[in-house]
Write a protein that holds these residues in place. Structure first.
Motif, PDB file in Angstrom:
ATOM      1  N   TYR A 180       0.863  -1.179   0.000  1.00 44.00           N
ATOM      2  CA  TYR A 180       0.000   0.000   0.000  1.00 44.00           C
ATOM      3  C   TYR A 180       0.899   1.229   0.000  1.00 44.00           C
ATOM      4  O   TYR A 180       2.086   1.156   0.353  1.00 44.00           O
ATOM      5  CB  TYR A 180      -0.927   0.014   1.213  1.00 44.00           C
ATOM      6  CG  TYR A 180      -0.187  -0.111   2.514  1.00 44.00           C
ATOM      7  CD1 TYR A 180       0.380   0.990   3.140  1.00 44.00           C
ATOM      8  CD2 TYR A 180      -0.025  -1.358   3.113  1.00 44.00           C
ATOM      9  CE1 TYR A 180       1.089   0.869   4.305  1.00 44.00           C
ATOM     10  CE2 TYR A 180       0.682  -1.503   4.285  1.00 44.00           C
ATOM     11  CZ  TYR A 180       1.237  -0.382   4.882  1.00 44.00           C
ATOM     12  OH  TYR A 180       1.957  -0.516   6.035  1.00 44.00           O
ATOM     13  N   SER A 192      -5.161   9.868   1.031  1.00 46.15           N
ATOM     14  CA  SER A 192      -5.651   8.741   0.244  1.00 46.15           C
ATOM     15  C   SER A 192      -4.667   7.590   0.330  1.00 46.15           C
ATOM     16  O   SER A 192      -3.547   7.742   0.830  1.00 46.15           O
ATOM     17  CB  SER A 192      -5.834   9.158  -1.226  1.00 46.15           C
ATOM     18  OG  SER A 192      -6.639  10.308  -1.357  1.00 46.15           O
ATOM     19  N   ARG A 202      -6.394  -0.826  -5.909  1.00 48.85           N
ATOM     20  CA  ARG A 202      -7.517  -0.058  -5.402  1.00 48.85           C
ATOM     21  C   ARG A 202      -7.042   1.314  -4.933  1.00 48.85           C
ATOM     22  O   ARG A 202      -5.905   1.488  -4.506  1.00 48.85           O
ATOM     23  CB  ARG A 202      -8.177  -0.776  -4.217  1.00 48.85           C
ATOM     24  CG  ARG A 202      -8.696  -2.160  -4.519  1.00 48.85           C
ATOM     25  CD  ARG A 202      -9.942  -2.153  -5.385  1.00 48.85           C
ATOM     26  NE  ARG A 202     -10.494  -3.497  -5.506  1.00 48.85           N
ATOM     27  CZ  ARG A 202     -10.134  -4.374  -6.431  1.00 48.85           C
ATOM     28  NH1 ARG A 202      -9.212  -4.034  -7.319  1.00 48.85           N
ATOM     29  NH2 ARG A 202     -10.681  -5.570  -6.476  1.00 48.85           N
ATOM     30  N   ARG A 204      -8.506   4.408  -2.289  1.00 51.20           N
ATOM     31  CA  ARG A 204      -9.518   4.826  -1.318  1.00 51.20           C
ATOM     32  C   ARG A 204      -9.125   6.181  -0.751  1.00 51.20           C
ATOM     33  O   ARG A 204      -7.967   6.412  -0.430  1.00 51.20           O
ATOM     34  CB  ARG A 204      -9.643   3.809  -0.186  1.00 51.20           C
ATOM     35  CG  ARG A 204     -10.855   4.062   0.718  1.00 51.20           C
ATOM     36  CD  ARG A 204     -11.016   2.967   1.748  1.00 51.20           C
ATOM     37  NE  ARG A 204     -12.305   3.042   2.413  1.00 51.20           N
ATOM     38  CZ  ARG A 204     -12.697   2.214   3.386  1.00 51.20           C
ATOM     39  NH1 ARG A 204     -11.873   1.238   3.796  1.00 51.20           N
ATOM     40  NH2 ARG A 204     -13.877   2.339   3.935  1.00 51.20           N
ATOM     41  N   ARG A 205     -10.104   7.051  -0.646  1.00 50.23           N
ATOM     42  CA  ARG A 205      -9.868   8.401  -0.143  1.00 50.23           C
ATOM     43  C   ARG A 205     -10.479   8.542   1.247  1.00 50.23           C
ATOM     44  O   ARG A 205     -11.479   7.901   1.564  1.00 50.23           O
ATOM     45  CB  ARG A 205     -10.483   9.420  -1.101  1.00 50.23           C
ATOM     46  CG  ARG A 205      -9.767   9.497  -2.432  1.00 50.23           C
ATOM     47  CD  ARG A 205     -10.666   9.992  -3.551  1.00 50.23           C
ATOM     48  NE  ARG A 205     -11.320  11.245  -3.272  1.00 50.23           N
ATOM     49  CZ  ARG A 205     -10.756  12.438  -3.458  1.00 50.23           C
ATOM     50  NH1 ARG A 205      -9.507  12.510  -3.917  1.00 50.23           N
ATOM     51  NH2 ARG A 205     -11.413  13.542  -3.205  1.00 50.23           N
ATOM     52  N   GLY A 208     -13.992   9.427   1.029  1.00 50.54           N
ATOM     53  CA  GLY A 208     -14.823   8.602   0.163  1.00 50.54           C
ATOM     54  C   GLY A 208     -14.966   9.213  -1.220  1.00 50.54           C
ATOM     55  O   GLY A 208     -14.421  10.278  -1.519  1.00 50.54           O
ATOM     56  N   VAL A 223     -11.740   2.426  -7.742  1.00 50.17           N
ATOM     57  CA  VAL A 223     -11.992   3.312  -6.615  1.00 50.17           C
ATOM     58  C   VAL A 223     -12.939   2.648  -5.623  1.00 50.17           C
ATOM     59  O   VAL A 223     -13.985   2.120  -5.995  1.00 50.17           O
ATOM     60  CB  VAL A 223     -12.593   4.647  -7.087  1.00 50.17           C
ATOM     61  CG1 VAL A 223     -12.936   5.543  -5.900  1.00 50.17           C
ATOM     62  CG2 VAL A 223     -11.635   5.359  -8.026  1.00 50.17           C
ATOM     63  N   VAL A 224     -12.549   2.658  -4.339  1.00 53.83           N
ATOM     64  CA  VAL A 224     -13.435   2.240  -3.247  1.00 53.83           C
ATOM     65  C   VAL A 224     -14.202   3.487  -2.817  1.00 53.83           C
ATOM     66  O   VAL A 224     -13.615   4.447  -2.314  1.00 53.83           O
ATOM     67  CB  VAL A 224     -12.637   1.667  -2.058  1.00 53.83           C
ATOM     68  CG1 VAL A 224     -13.576   1.276  -0.929  1.00 53.83           C
ATOM     69  CG2 VAL A 224     -11.792   0.486  -2.504  1.00 53.83           C
ATOM     70  N   GLU A 225     -15.506   3.507  -3.018  1.00 55.02           N
ATOM     71  CA  GLU A 225     -16.291   4.720  -2.846  1.00 55.02           C
ATOM     72  C   GLU A 225     -16.545   5.087  -1.389  1.00 55.02           C
ATOM     73  O   GLU A 225     -16.770   6.255  -1.066  1.00 55.02           O
ATOM     74  CB  GLU A 225     -17.642   4.564  -3.567  1.00 55.02           C
ATOM     75  CG  GLU A 225     -17.526   4.420  -5.077  1.00 55.02           C
ATOM     76  CD  GLU A 225     -17.327   5.748  -5.776  1.00 55.02           C
ATOM     77  OE1 GLU A 225     -17.393   6.794  -5.100  1.00 55.02           O
ATOM     78  OE2 GLU A 225     -17.103   5.742  -7.001  1.00 55.02           O
ATOM     79  N   THR A 226     -16.526   4.129  -0.470  1.00 50.97           N
ATOM     80  CA  THR A 226     -16.861   4.420   0.918  1.00 50.97           C
ATOM     81  C   THR A 226     -15.729   5.176   1.606  1.00 50.97           C
ATOM     82  O   THR A 226     -14.553   4.908   1.355  1.00 50.97           O
ATOM     83  CB  THR A 226     -17.138   3.132   1.694  1.00 50.97           C
ATOM     84  OG1 THR A 226     -15.997   2.261   1.583  1.00 50.97           O
ATOM     85  CG2 THR A 226     -18.363   2.425   1.155  1.00 50.97           C
ATOM     86  N   ALA A 228     -13.117   6.371   4.619  1.00 48.44           N
ATOM     87  CA  ALA A 228     -12.384   5.626   5.633  1.00 48.44           C
ATOM     88  C   ALA A 228     -13.083   5.801   6.983  1.00 48.44           C
ATOM     89  O   ALA A 228     -13.577   6.883   7.290  1.00 48.44           O
ATOM     90  CB  ALA A 228     -10.948   6.128   5.718  1.00 48.44           C
TER      91      ALA A 228
END
Length: 276
Positions: A180, A192, A202, A204-205, A208, A223-226, A228
């Motif tokens: 990561y 992010s 992937r 992730r922000r 979201g 993109v992971v939309e949810t 953190a």
């Protein structure tokens, strides 16, 4: 659009370096002075690389449709003996964009050099088969099965949150062979993370959602939309204790910044916290 190659000559004062080719792609109104500056910057970077640069590709783009503060873009890819380092920068003027590009690539070269140095250092008396920071295993070893009650956060690191693009973060993830990579998006300042996952990469922000379509156009990332989750490091440790996740990306409620709690191979945890 034009594409051409610079002569295969080593930089002055560094005659011992192997010559390498720089391929240029020029789009829009780009001066000869800008191209000369880019050539100098790339040749200078090669003198600081931990291994020989064998090829470089530079794109200098003047894009009038972009905002005036970023309508000059400089991109470069360096092949450092088989490791690709890539970065880009945008500014109001092409020389400024090229200078920013050089600074970013120099940071990546330093990171690459530090990782190579770590990979080549093994403490005296260490087991030759033991894992160490910097090893690049083709199959990552399993975590030591340390009982829940014995797990602790034994290492804390901070990161300065340099603003870079999603593309640069993906290249750092690749070049440094991380699972990561934590970064701050240069466009909107959102903490992010890009990371390896089954089936691909992937993004992730902290907040979201997705970055601008332009930022991730043609990039191999989902993109992971949810957003953190907001939690403490203790909460993150409990989450790791009850899951098979290798790390947790979360919002620290005291700082409102992105953090990562990760599993170490010794069964303990490491924590990466943002700092201004």
């Amino acid at each position: 659009m034009t594409a051409s190659n610079t002569p295969r000559t080593a930089p002055q004062g560094n005659a011992d370096l192997e010559p390498f080719e720089i391929s240029f792609v020029i789009e829009g109104n780009v001066s000869d002075a800008a191209r000369s500056r880019a050539t100098y910057v790339v040749r200078d970077l090669a003198t600081k690389a931990p291994r020989p640069v064998i090829f470089a590709r530079v794109k200098l783009l003047h894009i009038p449709s972009r905002a005036p503060t970023e309508n000059h873009m400089a991109q470069a890819t360096l092949d450092v003996s088989g490791t690709l380092l890539r970065s880009q920068a945008a500014a109001a003027g092409m020389i400024d964009a090229i200078n920013m590009l050089g600074e970013r690539l120099e940071r990546r070269l330093r990171d690459l050099a530090e990782r190579r140095e770590t990979a080549n250092v093994r403490p005296t008396g260490a087991n030759s088969e033991a894992w160490r920071s910097g090893d690049l295993p083709s199959t990552r070893p399993a975590y030591f099965p340390r009982p829940d009650g014995e797990r602790e956060i034994v290492r804390r690191k901070t990161w300065a949150g340099h603003r870079i693009s999603v593309m640069d973060a993906l290249f750092d993830l690749y070049a440094l062979d991380h699972r990561y990579f934590l970064f701050t998006d240069e466009v909107d300042g959102v903490d992010s993370i890009v990371f390896e996952a089954p089936g691909g990469l992937r993004l992730r922000r902290l907040t979201g959602g997705a970055p601008t379509a332009e930022e991730i156009a043609d990039l191999p990332v989902e993109v992971v939309e949810t957003p953190a989750p907001s939690m403490t490091s203790e909460d993150a440790a409990r989450r790791l204790d009850t899951s098979d996740e290798p790390f947790v990306f979360y919002r620290d409620p005291s700082t409102e910044r992105g953090c990562v709690l990760y599993r170490r191979y010794d069964g303990h945890y490491g924590l990466i916290e943002a700092t201004d």
